[in-house]
Every structure is written in C-alpha cells, then in structure tokens.
Design a protein around this motif. Sequence first.
Motif, PDB file in Angstrom:
ATOM      1  N   GLY A 265       3.325   8.858 -12.893  1.00  0.00           N
ATOM      2  CA  GLY A 265       3.648   7.442 -13.041  1.00  0.00           C
ATOM      3  C   GLY A 265       3.654   6.704 -11.719  1.00  0.00           C
ATOM      4  N   SER A 266       4.132   7.368 -10.653  1.00  0.00           N
ATOM      5  CA  SER A 266       4.144   6.751  -9.325  1.00  0.00           C
ATOM      6  C   SER A 266       2.726   6.478  -8.830  1.00  0.00           C
ATOM      7  N   MET A 267       1.822   7.429  -9.039  1.00  0.00           N
ATOM      8  CA  MET A 267       0.444   7.238  -8.611  1.00  0.00           C
ATOM      9  C   MET A 267      -0.232   6.124  -9.412  1.00  0.00           C
ATOM     10  N   LEU A 268       0.052   6.052 -10.701  1.00  0.00           N
ATOM     11  CA  LEU A 268      -0.506   4.970 -11.516  1.00  0.00           C
ATOM     12  C   LEU A 268       0.018   3.614 -11.054  1.00  0.00           C
ATOM     13  N   THR A 269       1.280   3.556 -10.687  1.00  0.00           N
ATOM     14  CA  THR A 269       1.872   2.303 -10.200  1.00  0.00           C
ATOM     15  C   THR A 269       1.288   1.894  -8.857  1.00  0.00           C
ATOM     16  N   LEU A 270       0.907   2.871  -8.058  1.00  0.00           N
ATOM     17  CA  LEU A 270       0.377   2.585  -6.724  1.00  0.00           C
ATOM     18  C   LEU A 270      -1.051   2.068  -6.747  1.00  0.00           C
ATOM     19  N   LEU A 271      -1.820   2.426  -7.766  1.00  0.00           N
ATOM     20  CA  LEU A 271      -3.262   2.160  -7.753  1.00  0.00           C
ATOM     21  C   LEU A 271      -3.633   0.669  -7.705  1.00  0.00           C
ATOM     22  N   PRO A 272      -3.104  -0.219  -8.576  1.00  0.00           N
ATOM     23  CA  PRO A 272      -3.558  -1.626  -8.564  1.00  0.00           C
ATOM     24  C   PRO A 272      -3.342  -2.341  -7.233  1.00  0.00           C
ATOM     25  N   PRO A 273      -2.119  -2.330  -6.650  1.00  0.00           N
ATOM     26  CA  PRO A 273      -1.977  -3.018  -5.353  1.00  0.00           C
ATOM     27  C   PRO A 273      -2.773  -2.368  -4.237  1.00  0.00           C
ATOM     28  N   LEU A 274      -2.894  -1.033  -4.263  1.00  0.00           N
ATOM     29  CA  LEU A 274      -3.660  -0.353  -3.231  1.00  0.00           C
ATOM     30  C   LEU A 274      -5.136  -0.722  -3.305  1.00  0.00           C
ATOM     31  N   ALA A 275      -5.670  -0.783  -4.509  1.00  0.00           N
ATOM     32  CA  ALA A 275      -7.079  -1.159  -4.683  1.00  0.00           C
ATOM     33  C   ALA A 275      -7.332  -2.582  -4.194  1.00  0.00           C
ATOM     34  N   LEU A 276      -6.413  -3.506  -4.491  1.00  0.00           N
ATOM     35  CA  LEU A 276      -6.581  -4.883  -4.039  1.00  0.00           C
ATOM     36  C   LEU A 276      -6.489  -4.994  -2.518  1.00  0.00           C
ATOM     37  N   MET A 277      -5.557  -4.267  -1.925  1.00  0.00           N
ATOM     38  CA  MET A 277      -5.398  -4.334  -0.469  1.00  0.00           C
ATOM     39  C   MET A 277      -6.602  -3.745   0.255  1.00  0.00           C
ATOM     40  N   ILE A 278      -7.216  -2.719  -0.302  1.00  0.00           N
ATOM     41  CA  ILE A 278      -8.409  -2.148   0.305  1.00  0.00           C
ATOM     42  C   ILE A 278      -9.608  -3.074   0.122  1.00  0.00           C
ATOM     43  N   ALA A 279      -9.750  -3.644  -1.070  1.00  0.00           N
ATOM     44  CA  ALA A 279     -10.895  -4.501  -1.360  1.00  0.00           C
ATOM     45  C   ALA A 279     -10.858  -5.798  -0.553  1.00  0.00           C
ATOM     46  N   PHE A 280      -9.662  -6.334  -0.310  1.00  0.00           N
ATOM     47  CA  PHE A 280      -9.532  -7.630   0.373  1.00  0.00           C
ATOM     48  C   PHE A 280      -8.757  -7.470   1.681  1.00  0.00           C
ATOM     49  N   ARG A 281      -9.036  -6.410   2.427  1.00  0.00           N
ATOM     50  CA  ARG A 281      -8.296  -6.151   3.656  1.00  0.00           C
ATOM     51  C   ARG A 281      -8.577  -7.196   4.733  1.00  0.00           C
ATOM     52  N   LYS A 282      -9.805  -7.722   4.794  1.00  0.00           N
ATOM     53  CA  LYS A 282     -10.130  -8.712   5.825  1.00  0.00           C
ATOM     54  C   LYS A 282      -9.376 -10.031   5.629  1.00  0.00           C
ATOM     55  N   PRO A 283      -9.387 -10.631   4.422  1.00  0.00           N
ATOM     56  CA  PRO A 283      -8.562 -11.835   4.227  1.00  0.00           C
ATOM     57  C   PRO A 283      -7.081 -11.575   4.441  1.00  0.00           C
ATOM     58  N   LEU A 284      -6.635 -10.361   4.123  1.00  0.00           N
ATOM     59  CA  LEU A 284      -5.227 -10.031   4.311  1.00  0.00           C
ATOM     60  C   LEU A 284      -4.856 -10.008   5.786  1.00  0.00           C
ATOM     61  N   LEU A 285      -5.711  -9.425   6.621  1.00  0.00           N
ATOM     62  CA  LEU A 285      -5.471  -9.419   8.060  1.00  0.00           C
ATOM     63  C   LEU A 285      -5.528 -10.832   8.624  1.00  0.00           C
ATOM     64  N   GLU A 286      -6.428 -11.651   8.098  1.00  0.00           N
ATOM     65  CA  GLU A 286      -6.511 -13.049   8.537  1.00  0.00           C
ATOM     66  C   GLU A 286      -5.224 -13.795   8.224  1.00  0.00           C
TER      67      GLU A 286
END
Length: 293
Positions: A265-286
């Motif tokens: 359950g912890s790994m399933l909970t981690l997946l959505p925010p982790l995927a978004l942070m990896i996919a949009f890491r450049k705008p996030l750093l900006e």
Amino acid sequence: MNALQRAKRRVDAVRRNGAKAIDTGTDGGVHVQLLALVFLIVFPIVVAAAVSTKPQGIVTNLGDLLPGTHAVENYREALVDYGFGRFMWNSLLMSVIVVVGKLIISLLAAMAIVYYRVPYKNLVFLFILFTLMLPVPVRFVPLFRLISDLGWGNGLLAITVPYLASATTVFILRQHFLSIPSSVVETAKLDGVGPAKFMVHVLIPMSKGVLIGVSIIMFVYAWNQYLWPLVIIDSEANQVAQVGLSLLQGDVQGGQLSWSLVMAGSMLTLLPPLALMIAFRKPLLETFTIQQK
C-alpha cells in the motif's frame, strides 16, 4: 625584468593549480555528501519495495531485502480485497479538485495584488502571509463545526473546499509576476487588453513553467493529507489513500501484522506523486528558484 616576470608567472601558475586542486577536492566532497543523502533517501524506499514482495514482510537479515515472489498477490490483495484502489481514486479526485481550485483562486489573487489598484492590497497580502503562521490543527474545531453545519460532512466537499485557498501559492505566483518585464504589461494596457484577456493571453503563457511546478507542489500536498480526512470522513468507502494505509496496518493476520501488505500500500501511495515529480522536474525546479529572480 625578465626574471621578475618569470617569477610572477610561476606564482600565478602555482595559484591556479592550487585553486584547481581545492576545487577538485571540494567537488569530490560535495559529491560524496550528495551520494550519502541520496542513499539515505532511497534506501527506505528500496526496503519497502522489497518487503512488499514477501509473504509476510519479515526482515531479519540482508538476504531478506532481495525481491520475493509474492508481489502480484500482495498488490492484488491490497487493491482489490482491501479496497485500496478506491482509496487511491478518492485521493486522486480530491487532489485534482484542490489543484484546479487553488490555481484559479491564487492566480486571480496574485494578479490583483501585482497589476491592479486594490485598496489596502499590501495589507491584504500581509494578512494572507499571516495565515501561514497558523498551525493547521488549530483550525480543525471551527472548521469541523462549519462543515457540519453546512451538511458537507463525510463527502468530497469536506476534504476539498477547506484547501482551496493557499497563501504559499499566492506568494509564489506574486514573485513570478513581479519578474515579468514591465514593458509587457504596459503594451497590454496600451492595447486595451482587459483583465480576463490579459490573464489568458499574457500571464498564463508566460507562466506555464511556474504554474506546472506549483500544481505539482499542490498535488503532492493534497495527496498526502491524512489528519483532516481522518477527522471529517466517517465512511471507509470515502476515505483517502493515507488513511487507507492505517486501515491496512489495522489488519492483523494470525496475531501478526502483515508488513508486506502495508508496504504494498505504501508503494502504491508513493507512485502518483513520484511519477509527476519525475515527469515535471524542470518546472518544479524553476518554481523553487523563482525567489532568486
């Protein structure tokens, strides 16, 4: 003079080589520290992923950290038998609504504070920042009574409406709008562009990176909410993923907690925010560096 020039050249060469050595040593030390920090962050995730593939998730030695053979069974049991898929859907719906609502309200507020003559707007902005000093649990009692009086308890409105106002988002957008060249604003005024058109055709196109980064931050914040949904939601079917994890922990099989199920359950909970942070890491750093502009 020739001897003096040669001596100066030697001194300069020694200084340059020494600076390079110092820089190399400093870079090496920084790299070691970064690797150590990455290891400290990633290691618990690797352990959780390994435990989620075990029959019971009991770790007694390093050999138990190798992947097991019960991954499909554990994840299927968490998603289907314990309804964790429903919890994740509730969290996703809540997070999307909160992100869209916060983005609209914060965008309008920041635009009014920066570009328009609003009476006492600096005082209003200070009041908005002042709300950051109030701990969230302090607001639970009056907020709970308000939600109950409105009849929103145990529903989607109860876990979304209280999060629609965000002082942090208003602050970040205000800082970004202040960095936009004033010539763009003056040109829009001379062309007679109205507020709505100015926001849609000028501000949003020039702020796509920051808006995406802010949206990721807001999504992660909403996704990780635990205490307020636990207080206001009574029905298990309407609960969110973070509270669903505690429900998995409450299930004891044969007098022993099934850690493999909890870690799944912890790994399933981690997946959505982790995927978004990896996919949009450049705008996030900006977004994180916007205050330096």
